[in-house]
Write a protein that holds these residues in place. Structure first.
Motif, short mmCIF file in Angstrom:
data_model
loop_
_atom_site.label_atom_id
_atom_site.label_comp_id
_atom_site.label_asym_id
_atom_site.label_seq_id
_atom_site.Cartn_x
_atom_site.Cartn_y
_atom_site.Cartn_z
N GLU A 244 0.82 -1.22 0.00
CA GLU A 244 0.00 0.00 0.00
C GLU A 244 0.85 1.26 0.00
O GLU A 244 0.37 2.35 0.30
CB GLU A 244 -0.93 0.00 1.22
CG GLU A 244 -1.93 -1.14 1.22
CD GLU A 244 -2.81 -1.14 2.45
OE1 GLU A 244 -2.48 -0.40 3.41
OE2 GLU A 244 -3.82 -1.85 2.46
N TYR A 245 2.11 1.14 -0.36
CA TYR A 245 3.03 2.27 -0.27
C TYR A 245 2.55 3.49 -1.07
O TYR A 245 2.60 4.63 -0.57
CB TYR A 245 4.42 1.84 -0.76
CG TYR A 245 5.40 2.97 -0.91
CD1 TYR A 245 5.95 3.59 0.20
CD2 TYR A 245 5.77 3.42 -2.17
CE1 TYR A 245 6.85 4.63 0.07
CE2 TYR A 245 6.68 4.47 -2.32
CZ TYR A 245 7.22 5.07 -1.20
OH TYR A 245 8.11 6.09 -1.34
N LYS A 246 2.09 3.30 -2.27
CA LYS A 246 1.70 4.44 -3.10
C LYS A 246 0.53 5.20 -2.49
O LYS A 246 0.45 6.42 -2.61
CB LYS A 246 1.35 3.98 -4.52
CG LYS A 246 1.17 5.15 -5.48
CD LYS A 246 0.89 4.72 -6.90
CE LYS A 246 0.76 5.92 -7.82
NZ LYS A 246 0.41 5.53 -9.21
N GLU A 247 -0.37 4.47 -1.83
CA GLU A 247 -1.54 5.11 -1.22
C GLU A 247 -1.19 5.84 0.08
O GLU A 247 -1.85 6.82 0.44
CB GLU A 247 -2.63 4.08 -0.94
CG GLU A 247 -3.29 3.48 -2.17
CD GLU A 247 -2.42 2.47 -2.90
OE1 GLU A 247 -2.56 2.33 -4.14
OE2 GLU A 247 -1.59 1.81 -2.23
N THR A 248 -0.19 5.38 0.79
CA THR A 248 0.11 5.92 2.12
C THR A 248 1.34 6.83 2.16
O THR A 248 1.57 7.48 3.17
CB THR A 248 0.33 4.78 3.13
OG1 THR A 248 1.48 4.02 2.76
CG2 THR A 248 -0.88 3.87 3.18
N ARG A 249 2.12 6.90 1.09
CA ARG A 249 3.44 7.53 1.12
C ARG A 249 3.40 9.02 1.45
O ARG A 249 4.41 9.60 1.86
CB ARG A 249 4.16 7.32 -0.21
CG ARG A 249 3.49 8.01 -1.36
CD ARG A 249 4.03 7.57 -2.72
NE ARG A 249 3.22 8.12 -3.79
CZ ARG A 249 3.45 9.30 -4.35
NH1 ARG A 249 4.48 10.03 -3.96
NH2 ARG A 249 2.68 9.75 -5.31
N TYR A 257 3.78 4.89 7.22
CA TYR A 257 3.12 5.41 6.03
C TYR A 257 4.08 5.44 4.84
O TYR A 257 3.67 5.46 3.70
CB TYR A 257 2.51 6.79 6.28
CG TYR A 257 3.50 7.86 6.69
CD1 TYR A 257 4.29 8.51 5.74
CD2 TYR A 257 3.63 8.24 8.02
CE1 TYR A 257 5.20 9.48 6.11
CE2 TYR A 257 4.52 9.22 8.39
CZ TYR A 257 5.30 9.84 7.43
OH TYR A 257 6.19 10.82 7.81
N ASP A 290 1.17 -1.22 -8.23
CA ASP A 290 1.67 0.15 -8.38
C ASP A 290 2.55 0.56 -7.21
O ASP A 290 3.49 1.35 -7.38
CB ASP A 290 0.50 1.13 -8.50
CG ASP A 290 -0.20 1.05 -9.85
OD1 ASP A 290 0.37 0.43 -10.77
OD2 ASP A 290 -1.30 1.61 -9.97
N SER A 291 2.26 0.05 -6.04
CA SER A 291 3.03 0.43 -4.86
C SER A 291 4.44 -0.13 -4.90
O SER A 291 5.41 0.56 -4.55
CB SER A 291 2.32 -0.04 -3.59
OG SER A 291 1.16 0.72 -3.35
N TRP A 294 6.31 1.86 -7.26
CA TRP A 294 6.55 3.24 -6.84
C TRP A 294 7.74 3.37 -5.91
O TRP A 294 8.42 4.39 -5.93
CB TRP A 294 5.31 3.82 -6.19
CG TRP A 294 5.23 5.31 -6.40
CD1 TRP A 294 5.56 6.30 -5.53
CD2 TRP A 294 4.82 5.96 -7.61
NE1 TRP A 294 5.38 7.53 -6.11
CE2 TRP A 294 4.92 7.36 -7.39
CE3 TRP A 294 4.37 5.51 -8.85
CZ2 TRP A 294 4.60 8.30 -8.36
CZ3 TRP A 294 4.04 6.44 -9.82
CH2 TRP A 294 4.16 7.81 -9.56
N TYR A 430 -3.76 16.66 2.65
CA TYR A 430 -2.92 15.61 3.24
C TYR A 430 -3.01 15.54 4.77
O TYR A 430 -2.49 14.59 5.36
CB TYR A 430 -1.47 15.80 2.80
CG TYR A 430 -1.31 15.60 1.31
CD1 TYR A 430 -1.41 14.34 0.75
CD2 TYR A 430 -1.11 16.69 0.45
CE1 TYR A 430 -1.29 14.15 -0.62
CE2 TYR A 430 -0.99 16.52 -0.91
CZ TYR A 430 -1.08 15.23 -1.45
OH TYR A 430 -0.97 15.05 -2.81
#
Length: 489
Positions: A244-249, A257, A290-291, A294, A430
């Motif tokens: 979930e990196y792309k969603e939480t970065r 995150y 995607d994550s 990314w 954000y």
């Protein structure tokens, strides 16, 4: 005849995937060395118009460095070697060690920035008098310098063409395992047991005291290869956060995150190729999405700035930048700079970022971009002074990423567009619940969420109800943001 090599550690404080260490291990005897260079600590002058002095390495990074050096010594010891630690200029220390141990060669990891290259040149010149061959090895980027589709001196100055070129035409090399290390020279008496001849890791190198981060910080960063590999294991495999990196970065509060690998990457405690290898294993064993892409994308951004410094060298440190922008009237205002640096601008999102930076040595990418944009674009203060302040404070300071990103945001770097942030919009996007600003600005902690990012819009009767007096409990905004955007359109 027995061949003796020195390996000089700088920003490569690891045993895994270390090309300089691998090459040096071909010798019969090997003496690893780390120097605390006094030029990296204390007050330093930043030259040019309106020159100023700043603390080169602050307390948070000082602690991280000393922890990393101590950990490197332990890991080398586990592999049957050790680490000589000295305080002083490498061009003085390394020739002395080379002469004392009759060394034939010195191995080091190359870096592209001017100050480090100048020291390397001084070391090379000093060792030439001792008949010691110096060999430099490239090993701190994802893609090797020799594997770029074009010579680094002619790569594109825009990221997207660079990224597409390396993705399509280059291959990431496999990380190198820790080599079998030769014994220490017998002339390093007491070395096998970590004796006095090896030197102590200083608690306050060159007079700079280490600092301890506020417990509100994102992560209690501890230096060293051991902690770097533990963080990689924790983030990817134990926590399974990569999916979930792309969603939480773009998060602002918490430990997971984003990967937060940057401090260890910056000091070379962690190899980007090893990270890449682990991501590919994660994609094979768990998920490719995607994550996962990314995270590699972000490593590519890091590469881009490293290679830009190969191409443009010191131009990235000039106020006009690589674009030679002479059309921007940069201001010099000590009072305004101090308000920004201490988190007293009256713009909560900026102030929270600067207070977190000052109290922990770390701040998220999203928050640091907004703080930088405010200084460079809303205040039009000389962006290099902001970059130097970050250099002092950041535990994950890397010269290429720091100055490259600052120049980019200031409009003098690697983009043909003016780059600025609508700070209140960013804050609401954000930090929608104002958790971040309330965490770092106690005076705003009780405010309704809709006013926390813009307390100046709060009706007077509500300010009284919530016991907030602007100018006393929290500053009035030092500028009206909407007016400062006019010259940026």
């Amino acid at each position: 005849m027995t061949q003796t090599a020195l390996v000089w550690f700088r920003r490569d404080l690891r045993c895994h995937d270390n090309p300089a260490l691998v090459a040096a291990s071909a010798a019969d005897d090997l003496l690893p060395v780390y120097c605390f260079d006094p030029r990296e600590f204390g007050k330093q002058e930043y030259g040019g118009p309106n020159s100023f002095s700043f603390e080169k390495t602050g307390g948070f990074r000082t602690r991280f460095i000393t922890e990393s050096v101590a950990d490197l010594r332990e890991r080398l010891h586990e592999h049957g070697s050790g680490l000589v630690v000295r305080e002083g200029k490498p061009e003085d220390i390394l020739p002395e060690l080379a002469a004392a141990h009759d060394a034939d060669e010195l191995h080091l990891s190359a870096v592209p920035t001017s100050e480090e290259r100048a020291v390397e040149s001084a070391v090379t010149a000093a060792l030439a008098d001792e008949g010691v061959e110096v060999q430099s090895h490239w090993g701190h980027t994802l893609y090797h310098l020799d594997d770029l589709p074009t010579d680094a001196r002619i790569i594109d100055d825009t990221f997207t063409p660079f990224r597409k070129a390396v993705e399509n035409e280059s291959t990431v090399r496999d990380p190198r395992p820790v080599p079998v290390l030769p014994p220490l020279p017998v002339t390093a008496g007491g070395a096998e047991t970590g004796g006095e001849a090896m030197g102590e890791v200083p608690t306050a190198p060159c007079g700079t005291e280490p600092a301890t981060a506020d417990e509100r910080g994102a992560l209690p960063f501890e230096g060293g290869e051991t902690r770097a590999l533990e963080r990689l294991e924790s983030y990817l495999w134990e926590g399974d956060h990569l999916r979930e990196y792309k969603e939480t970065r773009n998060g602002l509060v918490g430990s997971d995150y984003s990967s937060k690998f940057s401090p260890w990457l910056a000091l070379g405690c962690l190899s980007p190729r090893y990270v890449y290898d682990e991501v590919k294993r994660y994609e094979a064993e768990r998920v490719a999405n995607d994550s996962t892409y990314w995270l590699v994308f972000e490593l590519c951004w890091r590469d881009f700035f490293q290679f830009q410094f190969v191409k443009h060298e010191g131009q990235h440190f000039r106020r006009e930048g690589i674009r030679n922008r002479t059309d921007i009237r940069w201001l010099w205002d000590d009072q305004r700079f101090r308000l920004w640096a201490t988190g007293q601008t009256g713009i909560p999102f900026v102030d929270a970022a600067m207070r977190e930076l000052n109290e922990t040595g770390y701040v998220s990418n999203r928050a640091r971009q907004n703080a930088a944009s405010f200084l460079a674009n809303n205040l039009r203060l000389d962006w290099r002074r902001g970059a130097a302040y970050f250099e002092t404070k950041l535990v994950d300071y890397d010269p290429c990423s720091n100055y490259g990103n600052w120049a980019y945001i200031a409009g003098v770097g690697n983009d043909s567009r003016d780059k600025y942030f609508d700070i209140v919009w960013q804050a609401n996007r954000y930090d929608p619940d104002a958790e971040y600003v309330k965490r770092w600005i106690p005076a705003l902690a009780s405010l309704p969420t809709e006013y926390a990012h813009e307390p100046w819009t709060m009706p007077r009767h509500l300010r009284t109800e919530y016991d907030l007096e602007l100018g006393t409990d929290y500053p009035e905004p030092m500028v009206r943001l909407e007016r400062t955007y006019d010259h940026l359109e």
